[in-house]
Design a protein around this motif. Sequence first.
Motif, short mmCIF file in Angstrom:
data_model
loop_
_atom_site.label_atom_id
_atom_site.label_comp_id
_atom_site.label_asym_id
_atom_site.label_seq_id
_atom_site.Cartn_x
_atom_site.Cartn_y
_atom_site.Cartn_z
N ALA A 22 37.59 54.65 34.12
CA ALA A 22 37.28 54.22 32.75
C ALA A 22 37.74 52.78 32.51
CB ALA A 22 37.93 55.16 31.74
N LEU A 23 38.69 52.31 33.32
CA LEU A 23 39.11 50.90 33.22
C LEU A 23 38.18 50.00 34.03
CD1 LEU A 23 42.98 51.34 33.72
CD2 LEU A 23 41.84 50.71 31.60
N LEU A 24 37.87 50.46 35.25
CA LEU A 24 37.13 49.59 36.19
C LEU A 24 35.64 49.46 35.87
CD1 LEU A 24 38.54 50.59 39.70
CD2 LEU A 24 38.64 48.34 38.65
N LEU A 25 34.98 50.61 35.68
CA LEU A 25 33.52 50.58 35.59
C LEU A 25 32.99 49.76 34.40
CD1 LEU A 25 32.64 54.23 36.71
CD2 LEU A 25 32.23 52.12 37.97
N PRO A 26 33.55 49.91 33.19
CA PRO A 26 33.02 49.08 32.08
C PRO A 26 33.33 47.60 32.26
CG PRO A 26 34.89 50.38 31.34
CD PRO A 26 34.56 50.86 32.70
N LEU A 27 34.49 47.31 32.87
CA LEU A 27 34.84 45.91 33.12
C LEU A 27 33.80 45.27 34.06
CD1 LEU A 27 37.23 43.91 32.52
CD2 LEU A 27 38.07 44.51 34.77
N LEU A 28 33.55 45.95 35.18
CA LEU A 28 32.54 45.44 36.11
C LEU A 28 31.16 45.46 35.46
CD1 LEU A 28 33.74 47.21 39.40
CD2 LEU A 28 34.15 44.86 38.70
N GLY A 29 30.95 46.47 34.60
CA GLY A 29 29.65 46.62 33.94
C GLY A 29 29.30 45.43 33.06
N CYS A 30 30.31 44.76 32.48
CA CYS A 30 30.04 43.57 31.66
C CYS A 30 29.38 42.48 32.51
CB CYS A 30 31.33 43.05 31.04
SG CYS A 30 31.95 44.10 29.71
N TYR A 31 29.90 42.30 33.72
CA TYR A 31 29.32 41.27 34.60
C TYR A 31 27.96 41.71 35.14
CZ TYR A 31 33.91 39.21 34.24
OH TYR A 31 35.05 38.64 33.74
N VAL A 32 27.84 43.02 35.42
CA VAL A 32 26.55 43.56 35.87
C VAL A 32 25.49 43.32 34.79
CG1 VAL A 32 25.32 45.72 36.36
CG2 VAL A 32 27.54 45.30 37.42
N ARG A 33 25.87 43.58 33.53
CA ARG A 33 24.92 43.38 32.43
C ARG A 33 24.58 41.90 32.26
NH1 ARG A 33 22.67 46.29 28.80
NH2 ARG A 33 21.82 45.30 26.97
N LEU A 34 25.60 41.05 32.35
CA LEU A 34 25.37 39.61 32.21
C LEU A 34 24.40 39.13 33.29
CD1 LEU A 34 26.52 37.19 30.48
CD2 LEU A 34 27.87 36.65 32.49
N ARG A 35 24.46 39.73 34.47
CA ARG A 35 23.56 39.35 35.56
C ARG A 35 22.22 40.07 35.47
NH1 ARG A 35 26.84 38.03 40.54
NH2 ARG A 35 25.63 39.53 41.69
N GLU A 36 22.04 40.87 34.41
CA GLU A 36 20.82 41.67 34.21
C GLU A 36 20.53 42.55 35.43
OE1 GLU A 36 17.79 39.57 31.40
OE2 GLU A 36 18.38 38.13 32.92
N LEU A 172 28.65 38.19 46.99
CA LEU A 172 28.79 39.30 47.93
C LEU A 172 30.05 40.10 47.63
CD1 LEU A 172 27.67 40.72 50.44
CD2 LEU A 172 29.01 39.16 51.84
N VAL A 173 31.15 39.40 47.33
CA VAL A 173 32.41 40.09 47.00
C VAL A 173 32.20 40.99 45.78
CG1 VAL A 173 34.78 39.74 46.17
CG2 VAL A 173 33.88 38.30 48.00
N PHE A 174 31.52 40.47 44.77
CA PHE A 174 31.29 41.26 43.55
C PHE A 174 30.40 42.46 43.84
CE2 PHE A 174 28.89 42.18 39.63
CZ PHE A 174 29.95 42.54 38.82
N ASP A 175 29.31 42.26 44.59
CA ASP A 175 28.41 43.37 44.92
C ASP A 175 29.16 44.47 45.66
OD1 ASP A 175 26.25 42.31 43.70
OD2 ASP A 175 25.29 41.54 45.51
N LEU A 176 30.02 44.07 46.60
CA LEU A 176 30.78 45.06 47.36
C LEU A 176 31.77 45.81 46.47
CD1 LEU A 176 31.54 43.39 50.79
CD2 LEU A 176 30.40 45.56 50.41
N LEU A 177 32.41 45.06 45.58
CA LEU A 177 33.38 45.68 44.66
C LEU A 177 32.67 46.72 43.77
CD1 LEU A 177 36.32 45.59 43.65
CD2 LEU A 177 35.64 43.84 42.02
N VAL A 178 31.51 46.35 43.26
CA VAL A 178 30.75 47.28 42.41
C VAL A 178 30.30 48.49 43.22
CG1 VAL A 178 28.62 47.56 41.07
CG2 VAL A 178 29.99 45.50 40.80
N ALA A 179 29.79 48.24 44.42
CA ALA A 179 29.26 49.33 45.25
C ALA A 179 30.37 50.31 45.62
CB ALA A 179 28.60 48.77 46.51
N ILE A 180 31.52 49.79 46.01
CA ILE A 180 32.63 50.67 46.43
C ILE A 180 33.17 51.44 45.22
CG2 ILE A 180 35.00 50.66 47.32
CD1 ILE A 180 34.08 48.32 49.16
#
Lengths: 262, 188
Positions: A22-36, A172-180
Amino acid sequence: MNFSLVFDRLFLLPFLNGLALALLLPLLGCYVRLREEWLAALGLAQAAAAGVVLGGMFLEPVLLIALVAAALAAAAKALLARSGNDAYAVMILFGWSTALIAAANSVHGDDLSRALIQGQLYFTGLPHLEGLAGLVLLTAAILPWISRRLLVGRFFPDMFRANGLAKPHHDLVFDLLVAITLAFAATAIGVFAAFALVFIPPWIAFRFAPGWKKTLIGSVAIAVVCYLISFAAAILLDQPFGPVLVAVLLVAALGRLLRRHH
Amino acid sequence: MSEPLLEVRELVAGYRGPVVGPLSFSVEPGEIVGLTGPNGCGKSTLLGALIGTARVFSGSIARRPGTRVMVQAQRPVRLPEMPITGHELLRLTHAQDKGAPPTVRPLLDGRVDRLSGGQFQLLQVWAALGSPADLIYLDEPTNNMDPGTIEALGGLLLAWREQRGVLVVTHEHGFLDRLATRIVEVGA
């Protein structure tokens, strides 16, 4: 209803695992959303799920297989990046189809695929906690570095290339972080609950927050509150955790929808 | 005379095939160099070659070693929802926000998605001009701007050009005639 159940030590590790997500996913989700790229998040979660079911036919442990599947999916995403949402839609359909066909043809696959749909948070333990604690620490350590780079890449996309950095590593670092993180999430709370935590809190925060820092804080706050409610409700009402969390997040999303109509 | 920030010699650039060139020009510190020409003549392709998004077929591009570059894109990213303030946007390029000019200051406190097209464009230009970059590429900076905002943009360019070079791509001859120290006609 027996409220003391919620505080039973039996549920301590699952609670901490869910809280980390609940801490990690929404935080990463903000950047995922910003990147559409929110559709890519669902694609990565579904690919991790397919890897779990498919790999579970031959190998153990499930978590390791999910991580490998997520890393492969992140590599596929990088290769398909130019195709945009079309490629992510194919990734979702491929993951879903593979997971269910594999499940239908294996002994444990059926249980696994049901777990990936409903979420099995209450059965997670130390392996998840170790991995998620590592991800929380890693994210906290690299966030100041990667946040600025992701925002620059979004709002000033030519800046890196114009200064001789043709392929910056942060993507690439961000994609891997999100995927893992999504691989951990898919095996802990289910594919759609993981996706909902990436998608809904940022979706609400993007509408109301006055700036980026408050978007991040607001998004995490929404996710944590919804998680706490869901964690207790699923135990007390004896319901599967994943669908309960998605339902609570959808109720929170009404705030955004009603504001729009207002 | 000091070494130019940018020196382009006999450059031919394009994508699958050549689109523009051969062209030669340079940008010195303190200069505003205008690249102009009719629509479709290859101005943006030329800028793409300088940035690295278009292919160089022949000729050379040389930048003074250590030169920091900032680019203002012709179509900056504008999402339907962008919860980022003007202050936060400027911090990304290390542009000054406390020392921002009076025309820019009112744009900094709120979310950038609440700004008009012209205001957002002006903020983007300031994100480039107010940054510590030595060489600044501005691609059609007057897009979406009303005459008053264009006037303000001209003031910013003149006030902040010292010690850095600015390359402005535009089809607006009048704008360049007032500001540019040199004009390069593309496709002439």
